[in-house]
Design a protein around this motif. Structure first.
Motif, PDB file in Angstrom:
ATOM      1  N   ARG A  67     -24.527  12.805 -28.270  1.00  0.00           N
ATOM      2  CA  ARG A  67     -24.352  14.185 -27.780  1.00  0.00           C
ATOM      3  C   ARG A  67     -25.228  14.489 -26.567  1.00  0.00           C
ATOM      4  NH1 ARG A  67     -24.739  16.832 -33.726  1.00  0.00           N
ATOM      5  NH2 ARG A  67     -26.401  15.277 -33.710  1.00  0.00           N
ATOM      6  N   THR A  68     -26.212  13.636 -26.330  1.00  0.00           N
ATOM      7  CA  THR A  68     -27.063  13.840 -25.150  1.00  0.00           C
ATOM      8  C   THR A  68     -26.524  13.095 -23.931  1.00  0.00           C
ATOM      9  OG1 THR A  68     -28.504  11.923 -25.584  1.00  0.00           O
ATOM     10  CG2 THR A  68     -29.051  14.002 -26.692  1.00  0.00           C
ATOM     11  N   LEU A  69     -25.451  12.326 -24.123  1.00  0.00           N
ATOM     12  CA  LEU A  69     -24.870  11.541 -23.032  1.00  0.00           C
ATOM     13  C   LEU A  69     -23.663  12.255 -22.436  1.00  0.00           C
ATOM     14  CD1 LEU A  69     -24.939   8.041 -24.793  1.00  0.00           C
ATOM     15  CD2 LEU A  69     -26.592   8.931 -23.141  1.00  0.00           C
ATOM     16  N   ASP A  70     -23.418  12.053 -21.154  1.00  0.00           N
ATOM     17  CA  ASP A  70     -22.238  12.628 -20.517  1.00  0.00           C
ATOM     18  C   ASP A  70     -20.994  11.977 -21.115  1.00  0.00           C
ATOM     19  OD1 ASP A  70     -21.037  14.157 -18.043  1.00  0.00           O
ATOM     20  OD2 ASP A  70     -20.136  12.142 -18.021  1.00  0.00           O
ATOM     21  N   ALA A  71     -20.069  12.787 -21.625  1.00  0.00           N
ATOM     22  CA  ALA A  71     -18.901  12.262 -22.345  1.00  0.00           C
ATOM     23  C   ALA A  71     -18.028  11.389 -21.454  1.00  0.00           C
ATOM     24  CB  ALA A  71     -18.085  13.416 -22.926  1.00  0.00           C
ATOM     25  N   THR A  72     -17.835  11.804 -20.201  1.00  0.00           N
ATOM     26  CA  THR A  72     -16.980  11.027 -19.294  1.00  0.00           C
ATOM     27  C   THR A  72     -17.590   9.670 -18.989  1.00  0.00           C
ATOM     28  OG1 THR A  72     -16.100  13.043 -18.284  1.00  0.00           O
ATOM     29  CG2 THR A  72     -15.871  11.004 -17.035  1.00  0.00           C
ATOM     30  N   GLU A  73     -18.874   9.649 -18.700  1.00  0.00           N
ATOM     31  CA  GLU A  73     -19.539   8.379 -18.413  1.00  0.00           C
ATOM     32  C   GLU A  73     -19.562   7.481 -19.654  1.00  0.00           C
ATOM     33  OE1 GLU A  73     -20.540   7.130 -15.527  1.00  0.00           O
ATOM     34  OE2 GLU A  73     -19.609   8.923 -14.650  1.00  0.00           O
ATOM     35  N   LEU A  74     -19.751   8.091 -20.819  1.00  0.00           N
ATOM     36  CA  LEU A  74     -19.767   7.332 -22.067  1.00  0.00           C
ATOM     37  C   LEU A  74     -18.429   6.623 -22.272  1.00  0.00           C
ATOM     38  CD1 LEU A  74     -21.222   6.647 -24.769  1.00  0.00           C
ATOM     39  CD2 LEU A  74     -20.138   8.709 -25.719  1.00  0.00           C
ATOM     40  N   ARG A  75     -17.329   7.346 -22.019  1.00  0.00           N
ATOM     41  CA  ARG A  75     -15.996   6.756 -22.213  1.00  0.00           C
ATOM     42  C   ARG A  75     -15.714   5.658 -21.199  1.00  0.00           C
ATOM     43  NH1 ARG A  75     -13.767  12.788 -22.813  1.00  0.00           N
ATOM     44  NH2 ARG A  75     -14.695  13.196 -24.861  1.00  0.00           N
ATOM     45  N   ARG A  76     -16.265   5.765 -20.005  1.00  0.00           N
ATOM     46  CA  ARG A  76     -16.076   4.708 -19.015  1.00  0.00           C
ATOM     47  C   ARG A  76     -16.877   3.459 -19.372  1.00  0.00           C
ATOM     48  NH1 ARG A  76     -16.395   8.248 -13.340  1.00  0.00           N
ATOM     49  NH2 ARG A  76     -14.425   9.367 -13.654  1.00  0.00           N
ATOM     50  N   ASP A  77     -17.943   3.638 -20.158  1.00  0.00           N
ATOM     51  CA  ASP A  77     -18.782   2.512 -20.547  1.00  0.00           C
ATOM     52  C   ASP A  77     -18.283   1.825 -21.818  1.00  0.00           C
ATOM     53  OD1 ASP A  77     -20.470   2.807 -18.415  1.00  0.00           O
ATOM     54  OD2 ASP A  77     -21.950   4.011 -19.502  1.00  0.00           O
ATOM     55  N   ILE A  78     -17.346   2.477 -22.522  1.00  0.00           N
ATOM     56  CA  ILE A  78     -16.846   1.940 -23.786  1.00  0.00           C
ATOM     57  C   ILE A  78     -15.367   1.611 -23.632  1.00  0.00           C
ATOM     58  CG2 ILE A  78     -16.353   2.480 -26.209  1.00  0.00           C
ATOM     59  CD1 ILE A  78     -18.815   4.227 -26.257  1.00  0.00           C
ATOM     60  N   GLY A  79     -14.996   0.356 -23.893  1.00  0.00           N
ATOM     61  CA  GLY A  79     -13.587  -0.028 -23.834  1.00  0.00           C
ATOM     62  C   GLY A  79     -12.816   0.579 -24.989  1.00  0.00           C
ATOM     63  N   TYR A  80     -11.519   0.863 -24.768  1.00  0.00           N
ATOM     64  CA  TYR A  80     -10.719   1.539 -25.797  1.00  0.00           C
ATOM     65  C   TYR A  80      -9.304   0.975 -25.764  1.00  0.00           C
ATOM     66  CZ  TYR A  80      -9.181   5.568 -28.647  1.00  0.00           C
ATOM     67  OH  TYR A  80      -8.692   6.376 -29.647  1.00  0.00           O
ATOM     68  N   ALA A 150      -9.269  -2.760 -21.166  1.00  0.00           N
ATOM     69  CA  ALA A 150     -10.426  -2.256 -21.908  1.00  0.00           C
ATOM     70  C   ALA A 150     -11.680  -3.068 -21.617  1.00  0.00           C
ATOM     71  CB  ALA A 150     -10.124  -2.270 -23.406  1.00  0.00           C
ATOM     72  N   LEU A 151     -11.501  -4.342 -21.274  1.00  0.00           N
ATOM     73  CA  LEU A 151     -12.650  -5.213 -21.011  1.00  0.00           C
ATOM     74  C   LEU A 151     -13.068  -5.219 -19.547  1.00  0.00           C
ATOM     75  CD1 LEU A 151     -11.588  -8.327 -23.127  1.00  0.00           C
ATOM     76  CD2 LEU A 151     -13.372  -6.670 -23.700  1.00  0.00           C
ATOM     77  N   ALA A 152     -12.293  -4.548 -18.693  1.00  0.00           N
ATOM     78  CA  ALA A 152     -12.437  -4.719 -17.247  1.00  0.00           C
ATOM     79  C   ALA A 152     -13.834  -4.403 -16.715  1.00  0.00           C
ATOM     80  CB  ALA A 152     -11.394  -3.887 -16.508  1.00  0.00           C
ATOM     81  N   ALA A 153     -14.467  -3.386 -17.235  1.00  0.00           N
ATOM     82  CA  ALA A 153     -15.761  -2.964 -16.695  1.00  0.00           C
ATOM     83  C   ALA A 153     -16.939  -3.531 -17.484  1.00  0.00           C
ATOM     84  CB  ALA A 153     -15.843  -1.443 -16.648  1.00  0.00           C
ATOM     85  N   ASP A 154     -16.702  -4.656 -18.165  1.00  0.00           N
ATOM     86  CA  ASP A 154     -17.751  -5.310 -18.954  1.00  0.00           C
ATOM     87  C   ASP A 154     -18.404  -4.362 -19.957  1.00  0.00           C
ATOM     88  OD1 ASP A 154     -17.573  -7.855 -17.664  1.00  0.00           O
ATOM     89  OD2 ASP A 154     -18.655  -7.015 -15.953  1.00  0.00           O
ATOM     90  N   PRO A 155     -17.618  -3.726 -20.830  1.00  0.00           N
ATOM     91  CA  PRO A 155     -18.214  -2.771 -21.769  1.00  0.00           C
ATOM     92  C   PRO A 155     -19.075  -3.473 -22.809  1.00  0.00           C
ATOM     93  CG  PRO A 155     -15.937  -3.188 -22.378  1.00  0.00           C
ATOM     94  CD  PRO A 155     -16.166  -3.896 -21.070  1.00  0.00           C
ATOM     95  N   ASP A 156     -20.134  -2.826 -23.214  1.00  0.00           N
ATOM     96  CA  ASP A 156     -20.954  -3.353 -24.302  1.00  0.00           C
ATOM     97  C   ASP A 156     -20.277  -3.129 -25.646  1.00  0.00           C
ATOM     98  OD1 ASP A 156     -23.034  -4.230 -22.662  1.00  0.00           O
ATOM     99  OD2 ASP A 156     -23.934  -2.228 -22.630  1.00  0.00           O
TER     100      ASP A 156
END
Length: 321
Positions: A67-80, A150-156
């Motif tokens: 909840r302390t993280l920016d939601a948009t940036e969080l979704r870009r960092d997580i593959g879906y 989903a893997l394109a941006a090297d998500p953790d």
């Protein structure tokens, strides 16, 4: 990597979708959320990338309250990856895979290299598929593109919601096998949702079994098969628990090794891979009407033999534990 701490999700109409859920997804592992429809597993997944927000409790991402993280940036960092794939039909395969890296501001050369690398990884040769449009692909190929995107941006972290659920059984099994091989290469932390206990047992390092918004058992596939927590888990697993446990044991673990250069005169149809599981080996024996299979590696070199007697001994040992 991902931790749920006493998380509850209640919708405005009073529906309690998730109730006091706590579990941890270790880095580099696959945790599968499994259960019947409406049990809260997809809602639980969506809480990770803040497509849903918790009513109570905390979700940690690398030790930080999401909840302390920016939601948009969080979704870009997580593959879906979702069952419906969600590809953009007006964009080529390459453009679809490049979506998130472009949003993150990668340079063109880096994007192009990543697109080609991932298409090759999911068995879609870039020279053939990069410039095709999704409408020209089969369901299995579209799903592969979805995984690559989903893997394109090297998500953790990679979230997978019923990714193979809409595919026919043969294609589904093929993609499961391919994805397990991919996971060995990428070593990403994965949260995987399915309604199939067989898929959960095959794909998961850990399994969380849900019932009406609650986790009723969390453990390794072997722990769940050998020690189901309650009657619901027993019924959900099914009556063939012993056979399912054979699916967790590789042929390599029980085969009789042979000396290098040994010949056995058997045809390839009477052979299995060392990485095959005992359930599939037993099925092959029944299909071929034989009590013995050759074990051959990827180079078709004979490395051992596995017998029905050895499999049955292993099965009896499983029952006695």
């Amino acid at each position: 990597m991902i931790e749920f701490e006493n998380v509850t999700k209640v919708y405005p109409d009073g529906t309690r979708a998730v109730e006091n859920v706590s579990f941890r997804v270790e880095e580099g592992t696959t945790t599968v959320l499994v259960g019947p429809s409406g049990c809260g597993k997809t809602t639980t997944m969506k809480l990770v990338n803040r497509l849903e927000e918790p009513t109570e409790g905390t979700i940690y991402y690398d030790g930080t309250d999401t909840r302390t993280l920016d939601a948009t940036e969080l979704r870009r960092d997580i593959g879906y990856v979702i069952q419906e794939v969600g590809l953009f039909d007006h964009m080529t395969v390459g453009e679809n895979v490049a979506t998130v890296p472009e949003l993150k501001g990668w340079d063109r050369e880096r994007i192009d290299e990543r697109v080609d690398e991932l298409l090759a990884l999911v068995d879609l040769p870039p020279a053939k598929y990069r410039d095709q449009y999704p409408t020209a692909l089969s369901g299995g190929q579209r799903q592969r593109v979805g995984v690559a995107r989903a893997l394109a941006a090297d998500p953790d972290v990679l979230l997978m919601d019923e990714p193979f659920g809409a595919l026919d059984p043969i294609t589904r099994e093929d993609l499961q096998d391919e994805f397990l091989e991919i996971q060995e290469e990428i070593n990403t932390t994965i949260l995987f949702v399915t309604h199939s206990i067989d898929e959960a047992l095959k794909m998961g390092d850990r399994i969380a079994i849900f019932d009406v918004g609650e986790i009723v058992q969390y453990g390794t596939p072997n722990e769940i098969l050998s020690q189901p927590a309650n009657e619901f888990v027993e019924e959900f697993i099914g009556d063939d628990r012993t056979l399912k446990r054979l699916g967790l044991i590789r042929v390599e673990e029980v085969m009789e090794p042979v000396a290098d250069g040994t010949q056995d005169g058997r045809t390839p149809d009477e052979a299995v891979s060392p990485d095959a599981n005992l359930e599939s080996a037993l099925s092959r024996m029944l299909q071929e009407d034989t009590d013995t299979l050759s074990v051959r590696n990827g180079d078709d070199r004979l490395v051992g033999r596995v017998t029905r007697e050895r499999i049955q001994d292993t099965q009896r040992a499983q029952v006695e534990r």
